[in-house]
Design an enzyme around this catalytic site. Sequence first.
Site, PDB file in Angstrom:
ATOM      1  N   ALA A  38       0.897  -1.173   0.000  1.00 47.59           N
ATOM      2  CA  ALA A  38       0.000   0.000   0.000  1.00 47.59           C
ATOM      3  C   ALA A  38       0.931   1.218   0.000  1.00 47.59           C
ATOM      4  CB  ALA A  38      -0.903  -0.028   1.221  1.00 47.59           C
ATOM      5  N   ALA A  39       1.381   1.604  -1.176  1.00 53.87           N
ATOM      6  CA  ALA A  39       2.643   2.347  -1.257  1.00 53.87           C
ATOM      7  C   ALA A  39       2.552   3.872  -1.323  1.00 53.87           C
ATOM      8  CB  ALA A  39       3.444   1.849  -2.459  1.00 53.87           C
ATOM      9  N   ALA A  40       1.492   4.436  -1.918  1.00 53.79           N
ATOM     10  CA  ALA A  40       1.478   5.886  -2.138  1.00 53.79           C
ATOM     11  C   ALA A  40       1.300   6.645  -0.822  1.00 53.79           C
ATOM     12  CB  ALA A  40       0.347   6.250  -3.104  1.00 53.79           C
ATOM     13  N   PRO A  41       1.922   7.814  -0.683  1.00 50.61           N
ATOM     14  CA  PRO A  41       2.692   8.554  -1.703  1.00 50.61           C
ATOM     15  C   PRO A  41       4.148   8.108  -1.840  1.00 50.61           C
ATOM     16  CG  PRO A  41       2.495   9.860   0.289  1.00 50.61           C
ATOM     17  CD  PRO A  41       1.686   8.614   0.530  1.00 50.61           C
ATOM     18  N   GLY A  42       4.592   7.105  -1.094  1.00 46.00           N
ATOM     19  CA  GLY A  42       5.891   6.508  -1.387  1.00 46.00           C
ATOM     20  C   GLY A  42       7.023   6.826  -0.424  1.00 46.00           C
ATOM     21  N   LYS A  93       7.706   5.503   2.440  1.00 43.81           N
ATOM     22  CA  LYS A  93       8.339   4.277   2.951  1.00 43.81           C
ATOM     23  C   LYS A  93       8.983   3.506   1.798  1.00 43.81           C
ATOM     24  CE  LYS A  93       5.189   4.107   6.844  1.00 43.81           C
ATOM     25  NZ  LYS A  93       4.225   5.113   6.307  1.00 43.81           N
ATOM     26  N   ASP A 150      -5.246  -3.551  -6.868  1.00 45.42           N
ATOM     27  CA  ASP A 150      -5.771  -3.830  -5.521  1.00 45.42           C
ATOM     28  C   ASP A 150      -4.799  -4.780  -4.818  1.00 45.42           C
ATOM     29  OD1 ASP A 150      -7.131  -4.664  -3.299  1.00 45.42           O
ATOM     30  OD2 ASP A 150      -8.807  -5.594  -4.380  1.00 45.42           O
ATOM     31  N   ASP A 172       1.596  -1.135   5.005  1.00 46.59           N
ATOM     32  CA  ASP A 172       1.314   0.113   5.724  1.00 46.59           C
ATOM     33  C   ASP A 172      -0.131   0.448   5.349  1.00 46.59           C
ATOM     34  OD1 ASP A 172       1.856   2.454   7.212  1.00 46.59           O
ATOM     35  OD2 ASP A 172       2.272   3.561   5.360  1.00 46.59           O
ATOM     36  N   CYS A 222      -1.596   4.183  10.860  1.00 46.24           N
ATOM     37  CA  CYS A 222      -1.507   5.421  11.638  1.00 46.24           C
ATOM     38  C   CYS A 222      -2.804   5.603  12.437  1.00 46.24           C
ATOM     39  CB  CYS A 222      -1.173   6.623  10.771  1.00 46.24           C
ATOM     40  SG  CYS A 222      -2.375   6.991   9.519  1.00 46.24           S
TER      41      CYS A 222
HETATM   42  N1  SAM Z   1       3.115   3.663   2.725  1.00 48.84           N
HETATM   43  C1  SAM Z   1       2.724   4.978   2.268  1.00 48.84           C
HETATM   44  C2  SAM Z   1       3.840   5.966   2.561  1.00 48.84           C
HETATM   45  O1  SAM Z   1       4.601   5.763   3.525  1.00 48.84           O
HETATM   46  O2  SAM Z   1       3.979   6.937   1.829  1.00 48.84           O
HETATM   47  C3  SAM Z   1       1.416   5.416   2.881  1.00 48.84           C
HETATM   48  C4  SAM Z   1       0.314   4.408   2.626  1.00 48.84           C
HETATM   49  S1  SAM Z   1      -1.279   4.980   3.101  1.00 48.84           S
HETATM   50  C5  SAM Z   1      -1.274   4.729   4.794  1.00 48.84           C
HETATM   51  C6  SAM Z   1      -2.286   3.684   2.533  1.00 48.84           C
HETATM   52  C7  SAM Z   1      -2.389   3.585   1.028  1.00 48.84           C
HETATM   53  O3  SAM Z   1      -3.134   2.396   0.705  1.00 48.84           O
HETATM   54  C8  SAM Z   1      -3.123   4.736   0.358  1.00 48.84           C
HETATM   55  O4  SAM Z   1      -2.333   5.283  -0.657  1.00 48.84           O
HETATM   56  C9  SAM Z   1      -4.361   4.065  -0.243  1.00 48.84           C
HETATM   57  O5  SAM Z   1      -4.791   4.637  -1.454  1.00 48.84           O
HETATM   58  C10 SAM Z   1      -3.857   2.662  -0.450  1.00 48.84           C
HETATM   59  N2  SAM Z   1      -4.905   1.634  -0.602  1.00 48.84           N
HETATM   60  C11 SAM Z   1      -6.249   1.764  -0.423  1.00 48.84           C
HETATM   61  N3  SAM Z   1      -6.857   0.603  -0.753  1.00 48.84           N
HETATM   62  C12 SAM Z   1      -5.884  -0.268  -1.114  1.00 48.84           C
HETATM   63  C13 SAM Z   1      -5.900  -1.600  -1.598  1.00 48.84           C
HETATM   64  N4  SAM Z   1      -7.049  -2.283  -1.754  1.00 48.84           N
HETATM   65  N5  SAM Z   1      -4.712  -2.164  -1.931  1.00 48.84           N
HETATM   66  C14 SAM Z   1      -3.560  -1.491  -1.786  1.00 48.84           C
HETATM   67  N6  SAM Z   1      -3.499  -0.226  -1.346  1.00 48.84           N
HETATM   68  C15 SAM Z   1      -4.643   0.381  -1.019  1.00 48.84           C
END
Ligand code: SAM
Length: 320
Positions: free
Chosen positions: A123-127, A129, A174, A192, A246
């Site tokens: 679950a990478a954005a905005p990136g 980590k 997903d 994350d 978080c």
């Molecule tokens: N790890 C990121 C960072 O450190 O920059 C922050 C991640 S944020 C807590 C959670 C992310 O999970 C969001 O970007 C969200 O859009 C994404 N997300 C939502 N549903 C998801 C899914 N089904 N699979 C993967 N990622 C998902």
Amino acid sequence: MNAETPADLPPLPAAFSALLDALIPPDARPRVEASYTSPKAVVFRVNPLRAREPATVLASLAPLQPEAVTGADGVYRLPATDRATLTHHPLCAEGSLYIQGVASMAAVWALDPQPGEAVLDLAAAPGGKTALIAARMGNQGRLAAVEPVRARFFRLKANLQRLGVRNAQLYLKDGAQVGRLVPGRFDRVLLDAPCSSQAQFTRLDPASWAHWSPRKVRASAVLQARLIRSAADALKPGGVLVYSTCSLSPEEDECVLDALLRERDDLTPESLPWPVDLPSLPGLTAWRGQPLHPGLALARRVLPTEWTDAFFLCRLRKRT
Ligand code: SAM
């Protein structure tokens, strides 16, 4: 009337205050409460992928005078009043510096990725980590970063380019499908997880909790349960899975892990590398009268303070 006085600020949502009552011991509570009434110190890291020595970078920041964070190489702290200057500094724009909470970095320290490994950021954005994982890998090895929300995916892509990440492959997908598509593929997996997002709460701006509710906590837990199963499936035998949020809500933290650990016996909680003295509590082994997996005591709940954000993390190992 002085609007700066905590008593004059809008109260936290009642359900969230009740959660703090249940979780935070009385001696830690004043510091936690104070964290919601003033802006936080700003923490940043020097990005080694942009190949500048921390000393050179720090010299370019003058007249700002960052203080080193003990235990974390290349990590520094500035007072809240310097946040805007730092955010708009050319060193941020060129990727030499990255503003990132220290609890957020702790998730990557817990993952401990190594050069040459196969690593998944589910679950990478905005990136933030993902970029720290790549830095720890020295851009060597395979780093897969997954994000299903299109606008966030492109922000992730732009951030990783700016930060000099060269070993990442990005997937607009997903995360819940990944474990089925590539079972047993990765040495390390970071989840994350998307959560009800309590880290940004501040009584200086009630809009910070406008999208939060106990219902959002429950909905997040459903998604988290799907994602953590996928993360566990994608992990190699002997591999490490780090789960973080978080959110302080046990329903999104220990309860998600407890359900996973009840279902499968090939995963075991491990102690976390903890190089920085972050104010934190051990994970819960019971909640609302229900016992939870005893190994969850090894998880950590980072407390919101004047320089840290609310965060939860747990490290699991898959049996070989
Ligand atoms: N790890 C990121 C960072 O450190 O920059 C922050 C991640 S944020 C807590 C959670 C992310 O999970 C969001 O970007 C969200 O859009 C994404 N997300 C939502 N549903 C998801 C899914 N089904 N699979 C993967 N990622 C998902």
